[in-house]
Design a protein around this motif. Structure first.
Motif, PDB file in Angstrom:
ATOM      1  N   THR A   1       0.784  -1.207  -0.124  1.00 55.79           N
ATOM      2  CA  THR A   1      -0.104  -0.157   0.197  1.00 55.79           C
ATOM      3  C   THR A   1       0.754   1.333  -0.104  1.00 55.79           C
ATOM      4  O   THR A   1       0.656   2.112  -0.975  1.00 55.79           O
ATOM      5  N   PHE A   2       1.938   1.163   0.936  1.00 57.03           N
ATOM      6  CA  PHE A   2       2.782   2.401   1.017  1.00 57.03           C
ATOM      7  C   PHE A   2       3.468   2.443  -0.454  1.00 57.03           C
ATOM      8  O   PHE A   2       3.860   3.676  -0.916  1.00 57.03           O
ATOM      9  N   VAL A   3       4.070   1.306  -1.168  1.00 52.74           N
ATOM     10  CA  VAL A   3       4.566   1.535  -2.220  1.00 52.74           C
ATOM     11  C   VAL A   3       4.034   2.065  -3.275  1.00 52.74           C
ATOM     12  O   VAL A   3       4.517   3.078  -4.066  1.00 52.74           O
ATOM     13  N   LEU A   4       2.600   1.630  -3.513  1.00 58.90           N
ATOM     14  CA  LEU A   4       1.574   2.160  -4.487  1.00 58.90           C
ATOM     15  C   LEU A   4       1.440   3.644  -4.025  1.00 58.90           C
ATOM     16  O   LEU A   4       1.168   4.531  -5.240  1.00 58.90           O
ATOM     17  N   ILE A   5       1.258   4.054  -3.210  1.00 65.48           N
ATOM     18  CA  ILE A   5       1.086   5.524  -2.580  1.00 65.48           C
ATOM     19  C   ILE A   5       2.096   6.469  -3.182  1.00 65.48           C
ATOM     20  O   ILE A   5       1.742   7.540  -3.663  1.00 65.48           O
ATOM     21  N   ILE A   6       3.272   5.935  -3.284  1.00 64.31           N
ATOM     22  CA  ILE A   6       4.494   6.804  -3.438  1.00 64.31           C
ATOM     23  C   ILE A   6       4.594   6.468  -5.089  1.00 64.31           C
ATOM     24  O   ILE A   6       5.648   7.085  -5.549  1.00 64.31           O
ATOM     25  N   ALA A   7       3.581   5.930  -5.668  1.00 68.81           N
ATOM     26  CA  ALA A   7       3.714   5.714  -7.274  1.00 68.81           C
ATOM     27  C   ALA A   7       4.864   4.748  -7.611  1.00 68.81           C
ATOM     28  O   ALA A   7       5.383   4.720  -8.949  1.00 68.81           O
TER      29      ALA A   7
END
Length: 327
Positions: A66-72
């Protein structure tokens, strides 16, 4: 856009988040009701306990993703990291004769190092995380084969405590996963680090102009994701009482699917760890329900893939609608 604008949560965003909670709850309840109608054995205590005890590894990896996708960004190596971390733990117990706590710590450290390398390489050379993590997927899987000599390592009940029934048949691993979901949501929504993560995914250049260096934050996010993949490896080994070098093959797609189904944007800047957990539950219920109604393996894969595609389409439409509102 300023850094403050990038990291703030307007009332419309909060309404959208509430709408996502409600929508995911409706979907989950609807799926449970559907499979309960199709199978007389689905709405049983045993089914729900089985689902709860099977999802911890997927859930903890989805928190990091989730955190990885949030930072694109994206991390395709989590399945291989799971396998290598489990392999190192098993080797430490069986071959190096280390104590279980030390072996578990080595497994977690392995995941942390793998995630840190992925983050550091992609940041230092400004490479797409997709390409870097794809390379790590192969390299780390090869490491798992080397450590285990391409054979399943049976650790017995050395670390089975994580998977043992604890409260009403629910394993300790599930409780740990729920706690990590809560901690991840608090970090994302209630800390400066979480606001910086959202800001980087929303407008990285604005964060730079505000004097915030996004590079260490990106590395920390990938390192934490690797650490959680290492923990997932311990959870899976505890459940199977073995470390399989082929473990986790393709699970990165399930992890990404759970995060996207939970409403986290593939374009970055928006996401929720709690919603991701709903996504994990939806995938788990879907797989359990299809198995109970006798769906064949090809059919299950087709249906699961269709759900993922629909989730991506919905995310794209939602993003376009948001862009039109801003315009």
């Amino acid at each position: 856009m300023t850094a403050a604008a990038a990291t703030s949560a307007p009332p419309s965003a909060l309404k959208g988040q509430l709408g996502t909670y409600v929508g995911l709850t409706v979907v989950l309840v609807g799926m449970v009701a559907l499979f309960g109608t199709l199978s007389e054995y689905f709405l049983t205590r045993e089914t729900f306990i089985s689902i709860a005890n099977e999802i911890p590894a997927l859930a903890v990896m989805a928190v990091g993703m989730t955190f990885v996708l949030i930072i694109a960004g994206i991390d395709l190596s989590v399945g291989s990291v799971l396998a290598l971390s489990a392999a190192v733990t098993a080797a430490a117990i069986l071959q190096w004769k280390l104590s279980v706590p030390v072996a578990a710590a080595l497994g977690l450290a392995t995941g942390l190092v793998c995630g840190s390398v992925t983050g550091a390489v992609s940041v230092a050379w400004r490479l797409p995380s997709f390409i870097v993590s794809l390379g790590m997927l192969e390299a780390v899987r090869g490491g798992a084969y080397l450590v285990t000599d391409s054979r399943t390592q049976y650790v017995g009940d050395a670390i089975s405590g994580l998977a043992a029934p604890w409260i009403g048949g629910i394993s300790a691993a599930f409780v740990v996963a729920v706690v990590l979901v809560a901690v991840g949501q608090l970090v994302l929504t209630r800390t400066v680090f979480g606001r910086h993560v959202v800001g980087i995914g929303t407008n990285e250049e604005a964060m730079r102009l505000a004097g915030i260096d996004p590079r260490p934050i990106r590395i920390i996010v990938f390192a934490a994701t690797g650490l959680l993949a290492g923990l997932a490896g311990l959870m899976q080994s505890a459940r199977l009482e073995a470390a399989d070098p082929n473990a986790g093959v393709g699970i990165e797609l399930q992890v990404i699917a759970a995060v996207v189904i939970g409403g986290t944007s593939l374009m970055g800047g928006r996401g929720s760890v709690v919603n991701t957990f709903f996504g994990v539950l939806i995938i788990a219920v879907l797989e359990a329900g299809l198995a109970q109604v006798g769906a064949s393996e090809p059919s299950k894969r087709i249906i699961t893939g269709a759900v993922i595609v629909v989730a991506v389409i919905i995310d794209t439409l939602r993003q376009r609608r948001a862009d039109r509102r801003l315009a």
